[in-house]
Scaffold this active site. Structure first.
Site, PDB file in Angstrom:
ATOM      1  N   GLU A 274      60.211 -71.865 -54.712  1.00  0.00           N
ATOM      2  CA  GLU A 274      58.776 -71.261 -53.949  1.00  0.00           C
ATOM      3  C   GLU A 274      58.348 -72.081 -52.850  1.00  0.00           C
ATOM      4  O   GLU A 274      58.048 -71.545 -51.706  1.00  0.00           O
ATOM      5  CB  GLU A 274      57.781 -71.063 -55.144  1.00  0.00           C
ATOM      6  CG  GLU A 274      57.974 -69.737 -56.049  1.00  0.00           C
ATOM      7  CD  GLU A 274      58.737 -68.649 -55.701  1.00  0.00           C
ATOM      8  OE1 GLU A 274      58.120 -68.065 -54.762  1.00  0.00           O
ATOM      9  OE2 GLU A 274      59.732 -68.139 -56.430  1.00  0.00           O
ATOM     10  N   TRP A 277      60.577 -70.840 -50.182  1.00  0.00           N
ATOM     11  CA  TRP A 277      60.128 -69.916 -49.245  1.00  0.00           C
ATOM     12  C   TRP A 277      58.963 -70.045 -48.483  1.00  0.00           C
ATOM     13  O   TRP A 277      59.050 -69.633 -47.387  1.00  0.00           O
ATOM     14  CB  TRP A 277      59.664 -68.727 -50.583  1.00  0.00           C
ATOM     15  CG  TRP A 277      60.636 -67.962 -51.088  1.00  0.00           C
ATOM     16  CD1 TRP A 277      61.018 -68.022 -52.302  1.00  0.00           C
ATOM     17  CD2 TRP A 277      61.479 -66.862 -50.539  1.00  0.00           C
ATOM     18  NE1 TRP A 277      62.075 -67.016 -52.537  1.00  0.00           N
ATOM     19  CE2 TRP A 277      62.297 -66.393 -51.308  1.00  0.00           C
ATOM     20  CE3 TRP A 277      61.263 -66.016 -49.152  1.00  0.00           C
ATOM     21  CZ2 TRP A 277      62.925 -65.223 -51.262  1.00  0.00           C
ATOM     22  CZ3 TRP A 277      61.981 -65.081 -49.096  1.00  0.00           C
ATOM     23  CH2 TRP A 277      62.982 -64.484 -49.763  1.00  0.00           C
ATOM     24  N   TRP A 306      53.987 -43.601 -39.948  1.00  0.00           N
ATOM     25  CA  TRP A 306      53.051 -43.862 -41.286  1.00  0.00           C
ATOM     26  C   TRP A 306      51.836 -42.783 -41.324  1.00  0.00           C
ATOM     27  O   TRP A 306      51.471 -41.948 -40.424  1.00  0.00           O
ATOM     28  CB  TRP A 306      52.314 -45.239 -40.890  1.00  0.00           C
ATOM     29  CG  TRP A 306      52.903 -46.397 -40.538  1.00  0.00           C
ATOM     30  CD1 TRP A 306      53.447 -46.765 -39.353  1.00  0.00           C
ATOM     31  CD2 TRP A 306      54.053 -46.922 -41.600  1.00  0.00           C
ATOM     32  NE1 TRP A 306      54.430 -47.971 -39.711  1.00  0.00           N
ATOM     33  CE2 TRP A 306      54.802 -47.986 -40.791  1.00  0.00           C
ATOM     34  CE3 TRP A 306      54.209 -46.891 -42.807  1.00  0.00           C
ATOM     35  CZ2 TRP A 306      55.733 -48.841 -41.313  1.00  0.00           C
ATOM     36  CZ3 TRP A 306      55.085 -47.571 -43.492  1.00  0.00           C
ATOM     37  CH2 TRP A 306      56.092 -48.468 -42.769  1.00  0.00           C
ATOM     38  N   ASN A 341      51.141 -63.532 -57.739  1.00  0.00           N
ATOM     39  CA  ASN A 341      52.313 -63.210 -56.865  1.00  0.00           C
ATOM     40  C   ASN A 341      53.074 -61.984 -57.174  1.00  0.00           C
ATOM     41  O   ASN A 341      53.383 -61.119 -56.150  1.00  0.00           O
ATOM     42  CB  ASN A 341      53.284 -64.219 -56.558  1.00  0.00           C
ATOM     43  CG  ASN A 341      54.506 -63.967 -55.767  1.00  0.00           C
ATOM     44  OD1 ASN A 341      54.520 -63.580 -54.646  1.00  0.00           O
ATOM     45  ND2 ASN A 341      55.840 -63.949 -56.354  1.00  0.00           N
ATOM     46  N   TRP A 359      51.911 -51.292 -43.303  1.00  0.00           N
ATOM     47  CA  TRP A 359      51.991 -52.535 -43.718  1.00  0.00           C
ATOM     48  C   TRP A 359      50.996 -53.414 -43.072  1.00  0.00           C
ATOM     49  O   TRP A 359      50.510 -54.245 -43.589  1.00  0.00           O
ATOM     50  CB  TRP A 359      53.280 -53.227 -43.952  1.00  0.00           C
ATOM     51  CG  TRP A 359      54.274 -53.352 -42.625  1.00  0.00           C
ATOM     52  CD1 TRP A 359      54.918 -52.630 -41.936  1.00  0.00           C
ATOM     53  CD2 TRP A 359      53.977 -54.553 -41.614  1.00  0.00           C
ATOM     54  NE1 TRP A 359      55.224 -52.984 -40.880  1.00  0.00           N
ATOM     55  CE2 TRP A 359      54.861 -54.302 -40.765  1.00  0.00           C
ATOM     56  CE3 TRP A 359      53.543 -55.690 -41.631  1.00  0.00           C
ATOM     57  CZ2 TRP A 359      55.154 -55.045 -39.715  1.00  0.00           C
ATOM     58  CZ3 TRP A 359      53.706 -56.776 -40.851  1.00  0.00           C
ATOM     59  CH2 TRP A 359      54.519 -56.403 -39.688  1.00  0.00           C
ATOM     60  N   TRP A 382      54.509 -59.365 -46.638  1.00  0.00           N
ATOM     61  CA  TRP A 382      54.267 -58.091 -46.453  1.00  0.00           C
ATOM     62  C   TRP A 382      55.490 -57.345 -45.727  1.00  0.00           C
ATOM     63  O   TRP A 382      55.779 -56.151 -46.032  1.00  0.00           O
ATOM     64  CB  TRP A 382      53.059 -57.820 -45.398  1.00  0.00           C
ATOM     65  CG  TRP A 382      51.717 -57.676 -46.233  1.00  0.00           C
ATOM     66  CD1 TRP A 382      50.799 -58.643 -46.659  1.00  0.00           C
ATOM     67  CD2 TRP A 382      51.222 -56.298 -47.012  1.00  0.00           C
ATOM     68  NE1 TRP A 382      49.856 -58.168 -47.364  1.00  0.00           N
ATOM     69  CE2 TRP A 382      50.119 -56.768 -47.502  1.00  0.00           C
ATOM     70  CE3 TRP A 382      51.756 -54.806 -46.936  1.00  0.00           C
ATOM     71  CZ2 TRP A 382      49.358 -56.132 -48.525  1.00  0.00           C
ATOM     72  CZ3 TRP A 382      50.907 -54.366 -47.820  1.00  0.00           C
ATOM     73  CH2 TRP A 382      49.645 -54.614 -48.367  1.00  0.00           C
TER      74      TRP A 382
HETATM   75  P1  FAD Z   1      53.201 -70.923 -57.021  1.00  0.00           P
HETATM   76  O1  FAD Z   1      53.922 -69.926 -57.957  1.00  0.00           O
HETATM   77  O2  FAD Z   1      52.400 -72.160 -58.115  1.00  0.00           O
HETATM   78  O3  FAD Z   1      53.969 -71.361 -55.875  1.00  0.00           O
HETATM   79  C1  FAD Z   1      53.671 -72.760 -55.223  1.00  0.00           C
HETATM   80  C2  FAD Z   1      53.230 -72.606 -54.009  1.00  0.00           C
HETATM   81  O4  FAD Z   1      54.633 -72.052 -53.239  1.00  0.00           O
HETATM   82  C3  FAD Z   1      52.370 -71.702 -53.360  1.00  0.00           C
HETATM   83  O5  FAD Z   1      50.958 -72.384 -53.469  1.00  0.00           O
HETATM   84  C4  FAD Z   1      52.559 -71.287 -52.180  1.00  0.00           C
HETATM   85  O6  FAD Z   1      52.126 -72.347 -51.217  1.00  0.00           O
HETATM   86  C5  FAD Z   1      54.219 -71.404 -52.193  1.00  0.00           C
HETATM   87  N1  FAD Z   1      54.973 -70.102 -52.411  1.00  0.00           N
HETATM   88  C6  FAD Z   1      54.990 -69.371 -53.531  1.00  0.00           C
HETATM   89  N2  FAD Z   1      55.554 -68.214 -53.601  1.00  0.00           N
HETATM   90  C7  FAD Z   1      55.815 -67.993 -51.937  1.00  0.00           C
HETATM   91  C8  FAD Z   1      56.157 -66.887 -51.214  1.00  0.00           C
HETATM   92  N3  FAD Z   1      56.593 -65.843 -51.853  1.00  0.00           N
HETATM   93  N4  FAD Z   1      56.036 -66.985 -50.085  1.00  0.00           N
HETATM   94  C9  FAD Z   1      55.397 -68.072 -49.322  1.00  0.00           C
HETATM   95  N5  FAD Z   1      55.172 -69.220 -50.273  1.00  0.00           N
HETATM   96  C10 FAD Z   1      54.999 -69.057 -51.451  1.00  0.00           C
HETATM   97  N6  FAD Z   1      50.999 -67.010 -50.079  1.00  0.00           N
HETATM   98  C11 FAD Z   1      50.074 -67.645 -49.273  1.00  0.00           C
HETATM   99  O7  FAD Z   1      49.916 -68.961 -49.648  1.00  0.00           O
HETATM  100  N7  FAD Z   1      49.159 -67.124 -48.568  1.00  0.00           N
HETATM  101  C12 FAD Z   1      49.225 -65.867 -48.523  1.00  0.00           C
HETATM  102  O8  FAD Z   1      48.288 -65.273 -47.498  1.00  0.00           O
HETATM  103  C13 FAD Z   1      50.100 -64.989 -49.166  1.00  0.00           C
HETATM  104  N8  FAD Z   1      50.250 -63.804 -48.737  1.00  0.00           N
HETATM  105  C14 FAD Z   1      51.168 -62.894 -49.740  1.00  0.00           C
HETATM  106  C15 FAD Z   1      51.197 -61.663 -49.219  1.00  0.00           C
HETATM  107  C16 FAD Z   1      52.223 -60.655 -50.153  1.00  0.00           C
HETATM  108  C17 FAD Z   1      52.241 -59.090 -50.009  1.00  0.00           C
HETATM  109  C18 FAD Z   1      53.112 -61.558 -51.059  1.00  0.00           C
HETATM  110  C19 FAD Z   1      54.198 -60.643 -51.817  1.00  0.00           C
HETATM  111  C20 FAD Z   1      53.121 -62.858 -51.172  1.00  0.00           C
HETATM  112  C21 FAD Z   1      52.401 -63.386 -50.543  1.00  0.00           C
HETATM  113  N9  FAD Z   1      51.842 -65.059 -50.634  1.00  0.00           N
HETATM  114  C22 FAD Z   1      51.043 -65.699 -49.953  1.00  0.00           C
HETATM  115  C23 FAD Z   1      53.088 -65.850 -51.452  1.00  0.00           C
HETATM  116  C24 FAD Z   1      52.387 -65.932 -53.037  1.00  0.00           C
HETATM  117  O9  FAD Z   1      52.148 -64.630 -53.545  1.00  0.00           O
HETATM  118  C25 FAD Z   1      51.391 -67.033 -53.286  1.00  0.00           C
HETATM  119  O10 FAD Z   1      51.737 -68.132 -52.280  1.00  0.00           O
HETATM  120  C26 FAD Z   1      51.172 -67.388 -54.629  1.00  0.00           C
HETATM  121  O11 FAD Z   1      50.980 -65.993 -55.462  1.00  0.00           O
HETATM  122  C27 FAD Z   1      49.981 -68.233 -54.648  1.00  0.00           C
HETATM  123  O12 FAD Z   1      49.878 -68.783 -56.154  1.00  0.00           O
HETATM  124  P2  FAD Z   1      50.122 -70.134 -56.713  1.00  0.00           P
HETATM  125  O13 FAD Z   1      49.537 -71.183 -55.654  1.00  0.00           O
HETATM  126  O14 FAD Z   1      49.893 -70.226 -58.078  1.00  0.00           O
HETATM  127  O15 FAD Z   1      51.994 -70.136 -56.393  1.00  0.00           O
END
Ligand code: FAD
Length: 471
Positions: A274, A277, A306, A341, A359, A382
């Protein structure tokens, strides 16, 4: 010599590359500046919760630096252009010899930094650092020296590079003389909204504690737990990472300390993925600046026609769509500034694929609410959900919001947290309360589904196919 550290999205003293470099010369006078830019933030849809989180952390940074004998001043201008002139005047009036800052990768930010370097010319030496990433954008490329368009090979190449050498953490600077008295700071002129401090306690040490706690055990269970929003299975560190209270290097090192096999696919590897990512989307922003310009990565998707149903868009925003998992998620977002997420994927897919709403409107709404709002990750998420991005879900893959709810919140534990009006609905009907109401001949204080998923799916497939043909 006078060294100025320009703080932006790096509100911490530990493992801050720019701050550390500025402090390397023991004889230099080191100062810090944070320039609030409310007009620019408005343009970028920064959420009032993130503004509050930044404000709280600017204050704690001010205190942490003061303890080390470094003064952090907080200034305010309207936008990035104004910050240039302001910085120039500041450098001149304080005889600054060198400016230190950590790069930001969004387009406006990069243009601003290029303009700063040009403006300061040889009067002030500028030094930028790749601080908010594990590996600098542009450093993980294909054999043709191009950015990867697909995540899995990117991730493989990324891990290979980490094996060759891990990016090191730098320690917080030592005190440079007596502690300074902290000043009363004026809050910036931007709307702010209270942050729940039980979810997001303020301070660098709190973020580090949360990281340590998560890496001790939960990270090993992450693979099993991460998709179930009723469980506290993810780190919730995103709010800190987004404004730089925590660095990804700190995350990596803490993970490897607790789970040394994470790089080899052992415990913790899924969480590391993650973090990668996060890197992928940042590297993409630099390789494809059009992503910062509201453009899809896959050009033909711009031809999708859209629908502009304002009432449906509002129902989605407010968590009133009649689909419990979507509504519970949107209410979590509105109430806390954070959303799980799995639910970000479900709600984004619902807006785009069930309501056929652009979107970009959803992306904007998320930014305006998220405490962890981050252009790269939000745009990436998105575009993934809308099937317009790199390595996105193919356009014909459409989540069914009811079965997503059944799979990831089987008994509706999460739904019940956010939709008290469904308290009496039995588990069996928690994802289809309209069927229960029909069966019991009741009227629920909860909307009927605003779309028929099956029909919406057909309409969306047709809209995407038409767009693809018109390429
Ligand atoms: P954990 O699951 O603990 O992951 C650890 C860290 O990894 C996160 O804190 C984050 O920095 C990074 N991470 C995890 N998943 C992703 C991912 N898919 N893409 C990029 N980084 C990731 N994340 C944001 O930080 N800011 C946003 O504005 C954001 N918008 C999103 C919009 C959509 C539509 C989707 C599908 C995902 C988005 N995410 C975003 C990614 C992800 O949902 C969040 O990072 C995550 O839910 C944060 O929770 P956590 O810190 O407990 O994550």
């Amino acid at each position: 010599a006078t060294h100025l550290v320009w703080f932006r999205n790096d509100l911490r003293v530990n493992d801050n590359l720019a701050l550390s470099a500025a402090c390397r010369d023991p004889d230099a006078r080191v100062m810090g500046i944070f320039i609030a830019t409310p007009g620019q933030w408005r343009q970028h849809d920064m959420s009032p919760r993130q503004a509050e989180f930044i404000w709280q952390h600017v204050q704690s940074l001010h205190a942490a630096l003061a303890q080390r004998g470094i003064n952090l001043v907080i200034h305010e201008v309207d936008n990035f252009d104004d910050s240039l002139a302001h910085l120039k005047t500041f450098c001149t009036s304080h005889n600054v010899d060198a400016l230190f800052y950590n790069y930001q990768y969004e387009l406006n930010e990069r243009q601003r930094d290029a303009a700063v370097e040009k403006m300061l010319g040889c009067e002030v030496i500028c030094q930028g650092f790749d601080d908010s990433v594990l590996l600098p954008p542009g450093s993980v490329t294909t054999g043709n020296h191009e950015m990867y368009k697909v995540f899995t090979p990117f991730s493989r190449a990324f891990i290979k590079q980490l094996h060759e050498g891990l990016p090191e953490c730098v320690s917080a600077p030592k005190a440079r003389g007596a502690a300074l008295e902290t000043q009363k700071l004026n809050a910036f002129d931007y709307p702010r909204k209270a942050v729940d401090s039980t979810l997001f306690p303020v301070g660098e040490q709190q973020a580090i504690n949360q990281l340590r706690q998560f890496c001790r055990q939960p990270v090993a269970d992450y693979q099993q737990q991460r998709d179930f929003p009723a469980n506290d299975g993810t780190s919730r560190l995103s709010a800190y990472l987004a404004i730089g209270v925590l660095s990804p290097r700190q995350c990596l090192h803490r993970l490897l300390k607790e789970h040394p096999q994470a790089l080899e696919g052992g415990a913790g590897a899924v969480w590391l993925n993650e973090l990668i990512w996060r890197e992928f989307y940042r590297h993409l922003l630099v390789a494809y600046p059009k992503l910062c310009r509201h453009q899809p990565f896959i050009s033909w998707t711009d031809n999708v026609v859209w629908q502009q149903d304002e009432a449906q868009f509002i129902a989605w925003q407010q968590g009133q769509t009649g689909f419990p998992i979507v509504d519970a998620a949107m209410r979590q977002l509105n109430a806390t500034g954070w959303m799980h997420n799995r639910l970000r994927m479900v709600t984004a897919s619902f807006l785009v694929k069930d309501l056929l709403i652009d979107w970009r409107l959803g992306e904007r709404y998320f930014m305006s609410q998220l405490i962890d709002g981050d252009l790269a990750a939000n745009n990436g998420g998105w575009q993934w959900a809308a099937s317009t991005g790199t390595d996105a879900a193919p356009y014909f893959r459409i989540f069914n919001p009811t079965t997503q709810g059944e799979r990831f919140d089987a008994k509706g534990a999460f739904i019940r947290q956010w939709l008290p009006e469904l308290n009496d609905v039995p588990d069996k009907f928690i994802h289809t309360p309209w069927l229960w109401a029909q069966k019991e001949q009741l009227t629920l204080d909860y909307p009927q589904p605003i779309v028929d998923h099956k029909q919406a799916r057909i309409a969306t497939l047709a809209a995407y196919e038409a767009a693809r043909k018109s390429e």
